[in-house]
Design a protein around this motif. Structure first.
Motif, mmCIF file in Angstrom:
data_model
loop_
_atom_site.group_PDB
_atom_site.id
_atom_site.type_symbol
_atom_site.label_atom_id
_atom_site.label_comp_id
_atom_site.label_asym_id
_atom_site.label_seq_id
_atom_site.Cartn_x
_atom_site.Cartn_y
_atom_site.Cartn_z
ATOM 1 N N ARG A 57 0.864 -1.181 0.000
ATOM 2 C CA ARG A 57 0.000 0.000 0.000
ATOM 3 C C ARG A 57 0.903 1.234 0.000
ATOM 4 N N PRO A 58 1.273 1.735 -1.172
ATOM 5 C CA PRO A 58 2.209 2.863 -1.259
ATOM 6 C C PRO A 58 1.780 4.095 -0.483
ATOM 7 N N VAL A 59 0.447 4.292 -0.320
ATOM 8 C CA VAL A 59 -0.026 5.448 0.436
ATOM 9 C C VAL A 59 0.302 5.302 1.916
ATOM 10 N N SER A 60 0.553 4.084 2.350
ATOM 11 C CA SER A 60 0.832 3.814 3.761
ATOM 12 C C SER A 60 1.989 2.825 3.873
ATOM 13 N N PRO A 61 3.207 3.244 3.535
ATOM 14 C CA PRO A 61 4.358 2.329 3.529
ATOM 15 C C PRO A 61 4.977 2.164 4.907
ATOM 16 N N TYR A 62 4.160 1.654 5.838
ATOM 17 C CA TYR A 62 4.591 1.591 7.225
ATOM 18 C C TYR A 62 4.675 0.146 7.710
ATOM 19 N N HIS A 63 5.673 -0.126 8.537
ATOM 20 C CA HIS A 63 5.876 -1.464 9.083
ATOM 21 C C HIS A 63 4.985 -1.637 10.308
ATOM 22 N N LYS A 64 3.725 -1.952 10.068
ATOM 23 C CA LYS A 64 2.764 -2.215 11.138
ATOM 24 C C LYS A 64 2.812 -3.697 11.485
ATOM 25 N N GLY A 65 2.801 -4.007 12.765
ATOM 26 C CA GLY A 65 2.965 -5.380 13.194
ATOM 27 C C GLY A 65 4.351 -5.571 13.778
ATOM 28 N N ASP A 66 4.674 -6.799 14.137
ATOM 29 C CA ASP A 66 5.968 -7.123 14.743
ATOM 30 C C ASP A 66 6.215 -6.338 16.028
ATOM 31 N N GLY A 67 5.136 -5.901 16.688
ATOM 32 C CA GLY A 67 5.273 -5.198 17.949
ATOM 33 C C GLY A 67 5.608 -3.737 17.832
ATOM 34 N N HIS A 68 5.428 -3.156 16.663
ATOM 35 C CA HIS A 68 5.753 -1.755 16.461
ATOM 36 C C HIS A 68 4.617 -0.838 16.907
ATOM 37 N N ILE A 69 4.918 0.144 17.727
ATOM 38 C CA ILE A 69 3.945 1.194 18.012
ATOM 39 C C ILE A 69 3.757 2.035 16.753
ATOM 40 N N THR A 70 2.612 2.717 16.671
ATOM 41 C CA THR A 70 2.307 3.517 15.490
ATOM 42 C C THR A 70 2.274 5.002 15.856
ATOM 43 N N ASP A 71 1.733 5.795 14.955
ATOM 44 C CA ASP A 71 1.662 7.237 15.177
ATOM 45 C C ASP A 71 0.804 7.596 16.386
ATOM 46 N N ASP A 72 -0.144 6.730 16.760
ATOM 47 C CA ASP A 72 -0.972 7.000 17.944
ATOM 48 C C ASP A 72 -0.081 7.203 19.167
ATOM 49 N N THR A 73 0.800 6.242 19.422
ATOM 50 C CA THR A 73 1.680 6.325 20.585
ATOM 51 C C THR A 73 2.722 7.418 20.422
ATOM 52 N N LEU A 74 3.231 7.588 19.230
ATOM 53 C CA LEU A 74 4.221 8.642 19.005
ATOM 54 C C LEU A 74 3.634 10.017 19.288
ATOM 55 N N MET A 75 2.368 10.226 18.933
ATOM 56 C CA MET A 75 1.717 11.507 19.215
ATOM 57 C C MET A 75 1.426 11.668 20.707
ATOM 58 N N VAL A 76 1.083 10.589 21.385
ATOM 59 C CA VAL A 76 0.910 10.646 22.838
ATOM 60 C C VAL A 76 2.224 11.079 23.491
ATOM 61 N N GLN A 77 3.328 10.482 23.044
ATOM 62 C CA GLN A 77 4.627 10.831 23.607
ATOM 63 C C GLN A 77 4.994 12.278 23.304
ATOM 64 N N ALA A 78 4.619 12.759 22.134
ATOM 65 C CA ALA A 78 4.871 14.162 21.807
ATOM 66 C C ALA A 78 4.082 15.092 22.722
ATOM 67 N N MET A 79 2.835 14.720 23.011
ATOM 68 C CA MET A 79 2.029 15.534 23.923
ATOM 69 C C MET A 79 2.624 15.551 25.326
ATOM 70 N N ILE A 80 3.186 14.439 25.748
ATOM 71 C CA ILE A 80 3.842 14.397 27.051
ATOM 72 C C ILE A 80 5.004 15.385 27.090
ATOM 73 N N GLN A 81 5.756 15.447 25.997
ATOM 74 C CA GLN A 81 6.860 16.404 25.928
ATOM 75 C C GLN A 81 6.360 17.847 25.989
ATOM 76 N N VAL A 82 5.224 18.112 25.359
ATOM 77 C CA VAL A 82 4.659 19.464 25.391
ATOM 78 C C VAL A 82 4.251 19.828 26.809
ATOM 79 N N TYR A 83 3.619 18.905 27.514
ATOM 80 C CA TYR A 83 3.251 19.160 28.909
ATOM 81 C C TYR A 83 4.500 19.397 29.759
ATOM 82 N N ALA A 84 5.519 18.590 29.534
ATOM 83 C CA ALA A 84 6.747 18.742 30.308
ATOM 84 C C ALA A 84 7.411 20.082 30.029
ATOM 85 N N ASP A 85 7.279 20.567 28.815
ATOM 86 C CA ASP A 85 7.849 21.857 28.444
ATOM 87 C C ASP A 85 7.127 23.000 29.143
ATOM 88 N N LYS A 86 5.795 22.940 29.180
ATOM 89 C CA LYS A 86 5.022 24.032 29.772
ATOM 90 C C LYS A 86 4.865 23.906 31.285
#
Length: 383
Positions: A57-86
């Motif tokens: 699926r060229p529109v979504s060339p992502y390695h999903k599976g094999d225990g990989h977290i996706t953008d959901d978790t990466l965005m949660v972690q980014a929000m944590i950094q924003v809270y820590a910054d403020k």
């Protein structure tokens, strides 16, 4: 470890486990999932397309599976950094001033890309909207979400909002609605608020599945409220001996009148994901439905969501976060979390400790603000 820090860690762990297990099933029907994996998914599995994950699926060339977290978790972690910054509660302007630069500048390991990159290179179109509108369009952050596709994009990273407002779903809802205005509108924004409220409710002392559902229904509006009520009611009426696959069918039948995407998930109708007062995103009501169907148990709720398919990583992540808040560390399969951490090359304890620190700081500040408010009201009454 304090009670609240232990629960915060469980919220993030449940969210990450749901995300990682659900990634492989995302976009597929329950039937396709069973066919590909010779039955229900019960743990970490290979990508749906195997070694062809980059090109299938060229529109979504992502390695999903094999225990990989996706953008959901990466965005949660980014929000944590924003809270820590403020070091305080956030608003829509913080999304423009703090989150958007982070998306564009901080290099991190992206499991689905199998390389280091900025998060902007992984997030999908509805999330890239943040940068397009706020960085390049200079739109007022409070209304920048207007015009974006209406989906779960903002809701999926609102767990930290619920955490810093632990036990206060009203405050969590209000903060998430403000923040999500930079990203989403209509029922996408509403779902962000209700999800944050549900996470906050799960972190109240003595919380139950029922109290979480009560909070969600108390603050939800329009189609979101109707969808949550319909799915939860359907879940409550499922007989105890019902098989797992049928539970998913019952919940899908309940959400169908409120879902704009349609039954062919990858072939949405022309009116899919557009603003409406009567519709809802699918992910949040279904996540709550699985929590009710499985009495708040973390892994059964997650696996129910994973095998439901469709937007399975977001559904399982939401269900897992709330179940983690309810059950705490005892509910989290630490061996599975460790496998996901190794596969994703991430130390989840770093983010849990960071969010624990900032949550404790904000909660203490809220206590001081509450005392000041009591004094203010007392002076007015005395006058």
């Amino acid at each position: 470890m304090s009670w609240i820090r232990e629960r915060i860690s469980a919220v993030l762990a449940g969210s990450a486990i749901g995300d990682a297990l659900g990634g492989a099933a995302e976009g597929f029907s329950p039937e396709k999932i069973r066919e590909r994996y010779n039955g229900r998914i019960t743990g970490i599995v290979a990508p749906y397309y195997g070694e062809n994950w980059k090109t299938a699926r060229p529109v979504s060339p992502y390695h999903k599976g094999d225990g990989h977290i996706t953008d959901d978790t990466l965005m949660v972690q980014a929000m944590i950094q924003v809270y820590a910054d403020k070091q305080d509660h956030l608003n829509a302007f913080d999304i423009a001033d703090r989150l958007v630069p982070l998306l564009q500048t901080e290099v991190r390991w992206i499991p689905e890309l199998e390389r280091e990159s900025i998060l902007l290179q992984r997030i999908f179109l509805a999330e890239k909207w943040l940068v397009t509108r706020l960085q390049y369009g200079h739109i007022d952050p409070r209304e920048a979400g207007v015009g974006n596709v209406v989906n779960c994009g903002a809701a999926m990273y609102m767990a930290p909002v619920g955490v810093v407002n632990a036990g206060n779903p009203a405050a969590a809802y209000a903060e998430a609605i403000d923040i999500a205005g930079a990203h989403q509108s209509s029922y996408g924004r509403e779902a962000a608020g209700v999800y944050a409220a549900a996470v906050a409710a799960s972190l109240a002392v003595g919380a139950t599945v029922e109290s979480v559902i009560d909070a969600a229904l108390l603050y939800a509006h329009d189609g979101t409220a109707a969808a949550v009520a319909a799915v939860v009611d359907a879940a409550k009426n499922i007989p105890e001996d019902t098989d797992h696959d049928t539970i998913g069918v019952v919940l899908r039948d309940a959400i169908r009148p409120y879902d704009t995407v349609g039954d062919a998930y990858r072939e949405p109708a022309m009116d899919a994901r557009v603003p409406s007062r009567t519709k809802s995103i699918e992910e949040l009501p279904i996540a709550l439905g699985f929590l009710v169907a499985y009495d708040g148990e973390l892994m059964p709720s997650i696996l129910g969501a994973v095998n439901y398919g469709r937007d399975s990583d977001s559904i399982a992540s939401m269900a897992g976060s709330i179940a983690g808040g309810l059950g705490g560390a005892a509910a989290v399969p630490q061996d599975l979390l460790a496998q996901i951490a190794e596969a994703s090359k991430v130390d989840f304890s770093v983010h849990a400790n960071l969010l624990g620190d900032v949550a404790e700081h904000i909660i203490a500040a809220d206590l001081d603000r509450a005392h000041a408010e009591v004094r203010r009201v007392g002076l007015l009454q005395g006058a």
